[in-house]
Design a protein around this motif. Structure first.
Motif, PDB file in Angstrom:
ATOM      1  N   ARG A 208      52.505  26.595  46.316  1.00  0.00           N
ATOM      2  CA  ARG A 208      53.285  27.782  45.941  1.00  0.00           C
ATOM      3  C   ARG A 208      54.089  27.529  44.669  1.00  0.00           C
ATOM      4  O   ARG A 208      54.203  28.403  43.806  1.00  0.00           O
ATOM      5  N   GLU A 209      54.645  26.342  44.537  1.00  0.00           N
ATOM      6  CA  GLU A 209      55.434  26.023  43.345  1.00  0.00           C
ATOM      7  C   GLU A 209      54.568  26.060  42.083  1.00  0.00           C
ATOM      8  O   GLU A 209      54.993  26.574  41.042  1.00  0.00           O
ATOM      9  N   ARG A 210      53.346  25.530  42.176  1.00  0.00           N
ATOM     10  CA  ARG A 210      52.413  25.584  41.036  1.00  0.00           C
ATOM     11  C   ARG A 210      52.036  27.027  40.718  1.00  0.00           C
ATOM     12  O   ARG A 210      51.968  27.424  39.544  1.00  0.00           O
ATOM     13  N   LEU A 211      51.789  27.807  41.765  1.00  0.00           N
ATOM     14  CA  LEU A 211      51.425  29.214  41.592  1.00  0.00           C
ATOM     15  C   LEU A 211      52.564  29.983  40.939  1.00  0.00           C
ATOM     16  O   LEU A 211      52.350  30.779  40.014  1.00  0.00           O
ATOM     17  N   GLU A 212      53.770  29.746  41.401  1.00  0.00           N
ATOM     18  CA  GLU A 212      54.946  30.429  40.867  1.00  0.00           C
ATOM     19  C   GLU A 212      55.156  30.093  39.394  1.00  0.00           C
ATOM     20  O   GLU A 212      55.459  30.971  38.573  1.00  0.00           O
ATOM     21  N   GLU A 213      54.963  28.836  39.048  1.00  0.00           N
ATOM     22  CA  GLU A 213      55.136  28.411  37.660  1.00  0.00           C
ATOM     23  C   GLU A 213      54.069  29.031  36.762  1.00  0.00           C
ATOM     24  O   GLU A 213      54.360  29.479  35.646  1.00  0.00           O
ATOM     25  N   TYR A 214      52.818  29.084  37.245  1.00  0.00           N
ATOM     26  CA  TYR A 214      51.733  29.682  36.454  1.00  0.00           C
ATOM     27  C   TYR A 214      52.008  31.170  36.217  1.00  0.00           C
ATOM     28  O   TYR A 214      51.841  31.674  35.098  1.00  0.00           O
ATOM     29  N   ALA A 215      52.430  31.875  37.263  1.00  0.00           N
ATOM     30  CA  ALA A 215      52.725  33.305  37.127  1.00  0.00           C
ATOM     31  C   ALA A 215      53.879  33.530  36.156  1.00  0.00           C
ATOM     32  O   ALA A 215      53.840  34.454  35.334  1.00  0.00           O
ATOM     33  N   ARG A 216      54.889  32.682  36.236  1.00  0.00           N
ATOM     34  CA  ARG A 216      56.053  32.826  35.348  1.00  0.00           C
ATOM     35  C   ARG A 216      55.649  32.618  33.884  1.00  0.00           C
ATOM     36  O   ARG A 216      56.040  33.391  33.004  1.00  0.00           O
ATOM     37  N   LYS A 217      54.865  31.584  33.608  1.00  0.00           N
ATOM     38  CA  LYS A 217      54.432  31.293  32.238  1.00  0.00           C
ATOM     39  C   LYS A 217      53.585  32.418  31.651  1.00  0.00           C
ATOM     40  O   LYS A 217      53.595  32.647  30.439  1.00  0.00           O
ATOM     41  N   ASN A 218      52.842  33.117  32.530  1.00  0.00           N
ATOM     42  CA  ASN A 218      51.942  34.160  32.045  1.00  0.00           C
ATOM     43  C   ASN A 218      52.504  35.563  32.234  1.00  0.00           C
ATOM     44  O   ASN A 218      51.775  36.552  32.082  1.00  0.00           O
ATOM     45  N   ASN A 219      53.789  35.630  32.581  1.00  0.00           N
ATOM     46  CA  ASN A 219      54.474  36.912  32.698  1.00  0.00           C
ATOM     47  C   ASN A 219      53.731  37.892  33.610  1.00  0.00           C
ATOM     48  O   ASN A 219      53.498  39.049  33.269  1.00  0.00           O
ATOM     49  N   THR A 220      53.348  37.393  34.787  1.00  0.00           N
ATOM     50  CA  THR A 220      52.671  38.233  35.772  1.00  0.00           C
ATOM     51  C   THR A 220      53.225  37.900  37.156  1.00  0.00           C
ATOM     52  O   THR A 220      54.142  37.093  37.288  1.00  0.00           O
ATOM     53  N   THR A 221      52.676  38.506  38.184  1.00  0.00           N
ATOM     54  CA  THR A 221      53.152  38.235  39.541  1.00  0.00           C
ATOM     55  C   THR A 221      52.226  37.247  40.240  1.00  0.00           C
ATOM     56  O   THR A 221      51.037  37.139  39.915  1.00  0.00           O
ATOM     57  N   MET A 222      52.770  36.559  41.223  1.00  0.00           N
ATOM     58  CA  MET A 222      51.952  35.609  41.984  1.00  0.00           C
ATOM     59  C   MET A 222      50.832  36.331  42.731  1.00  0.00           C
ATOM     60  O   MET A 222      49.721  35.808  42.844  1.00  0.00           O
ATOM     61  N   SER A 223      51.118  37.529  43.229  1.00  0.00           N
ATOM     62  CA  SER A 223      50.107  38.277  43.989  1.00  0.00           C
ATOM     63  C   SER A 223      48.885  38.604  43.132  1.00  0.00           C
ATOM     64  O   SER A 223      47.743  38.510  43.595  1.00  0.00           O
ATOM     65  N   ILE A 224      49.129  38.974  41.873  1.00  0.00           N
ATOM     66  CA  ILE A 224      48.010  39.292  40.975  1.00  0.00           C
ATOM     67  C   ILE A 224      47.180  38.045  40.705  1.00  0.00           C
ATOM     68  O   ILE A 224      45.936  38.089  40.686  1.00  0.00           O
ATOM     69  N   VAL A 225      47.844  36.913  40.530  1.00  0.00           N
ATOM     70  CA  VAL A 225      47.114  35.653  40.310  1.00  0.00           C
ATOM     71  C   VAL A 225      46.290  35.307  41.543  1.00  0.00           C
ATOM     72  O   VAL A 225      45.127  34.902  41.426  1.00  0.00           O
ATOM     73  N   VAL A 226      46.872  35.487  42.720  1.00  0.00           N
ATOM     74  CA  VAL A 226      46.145  35.185  43.963  1.00  0.00           C
ATOM     75  C   VAL A 226      44.920  36.074  44.098  1.00  0.00           C
ATOM     76  O   VAL A 226      43.829  35.604  44.463  1.00  0.00           O
ATOM     77  N   ARG A 227      45.068  37.362  43.790  1.00  0.00           N
ATOM     78  CA  ARG A 227      43.924  38.268  43.907  1.00  0.00           C
ATOM     79  C   ARG A 227      42.804  37.878  42.945  1.00  0.00           C
ATOM     80  O   ARG A 227      41.620  37.949  43.285  1.00  0.00           O
TER      81      ARG A 227
END
Length: 236
Positions: A202-221
């Motif tokens: 989750r921490e890696r996912l959160e950091e990736y979403a933050r860097k790319n200015n998007t939400t974690m849910s969109i990255v997961v989908r």
């Protein structure tokens, strides 16, 4: 043998999986052993009384971080399924998974309590987030979980890890340009799944979403879309 689909606590399923790997036996066999021991021990005993005892035991153990349940399909002997059905009818229990959960918990308490106990000062190693998917993706995930006979949350975490390992240093917009994903699959989602994952994931996912200015849910989908497409390609 009879196939039964159960809704069991994710933490219990994880313990079943771990014990099965250690003992090199099928996960279904552990559930069978737990049920047979349960019915032999509690023949004629009311389920409400059994649950009262189990709840007291749980209060003494820091286990089951989250009340998350997952669908699990198991293959059990016909006589055991008939006993389960009869016991549920006698005790007026509509959800038979409650009986199986109680049997498993009691089995582990009696034979390997160390598998359930978590130290008081130990940080919860898991995190949970709710993610909404399109109806098609939702159904595809549950179908794959049934085929692989694993909790759907495991599949989603695998998809996230594969995505991060491959694209963690790549711009998310470039990733989206490289995959065939409909807007409804990425944004117009309605069916929610609680995803139980390692806190580090989750921490890696959160950091990736933050860097790319998007939400974690969109990255997961997007990660799940790539993962399901890969599985379908392998089948072909």
């Amino acid at each position: 043998m009879v196939y039964k689909t159960l809704q069991l606590p994710d933490d219990l399923v994880s313990v079943v999986k771990k014990v099965a790997q250690e003992r090199k036996i099928a996960q279904d066999k552990i559930i069978e052993l737990a049920l047979r021991e349960f019915f032999e021990k509690h023949k004629g005993e009311k389920f409400r009384k059994i649950m009262s005892t189990i709840k007291k035991i749980k209060l003494r153990m820091t286990t089951f971080y989250l009340p998350i349940t997952v669908k699990v399909t198991v293959n059990l002997p016909k006589d055991l399924v008939e006993t389960l059905e009869e016991y549920a009818k006698e005790n007026k229990i509509r959800i038979k998974s409650h009986i199986v959960s109680a049997a498993l918990f009691e089995y582990f308490v009696n034979h390997m309590p160390d598998k359930l106990i978590v130290q008081e000062n130990q940080e919860n190693p898991y995190a949970v987030m709710g993610v909404k998917f399109s109806e098609k993706t939702y159904l595809d995930l549950w179908h794959l979980a049934g085929v692989k006979r694993v909790p759907v949350s495991y599949i989603i975490e695998d998809a996230i890890l594969e995505f991060l390992n491959k694209y963690e240093n790549m711009d998310f917009t470039s990733v989206l340009d490289s995959i065939d994903i409909l807007g409804t699959e990425l944004y117009g989602s309605k069916a929610q799944i609680s995803v139980h994952m390692a806190r580090t994931t989750r921490e890696r996912l959160e950091e990736y979403a933050r860097k790319n200015n998007t939400t974690m849910s969109i990255v997961v989908r997007a990660a799940v879309k790539l993962y399901l497409d890969k599985i379908k390609a392998e089948v072909k």
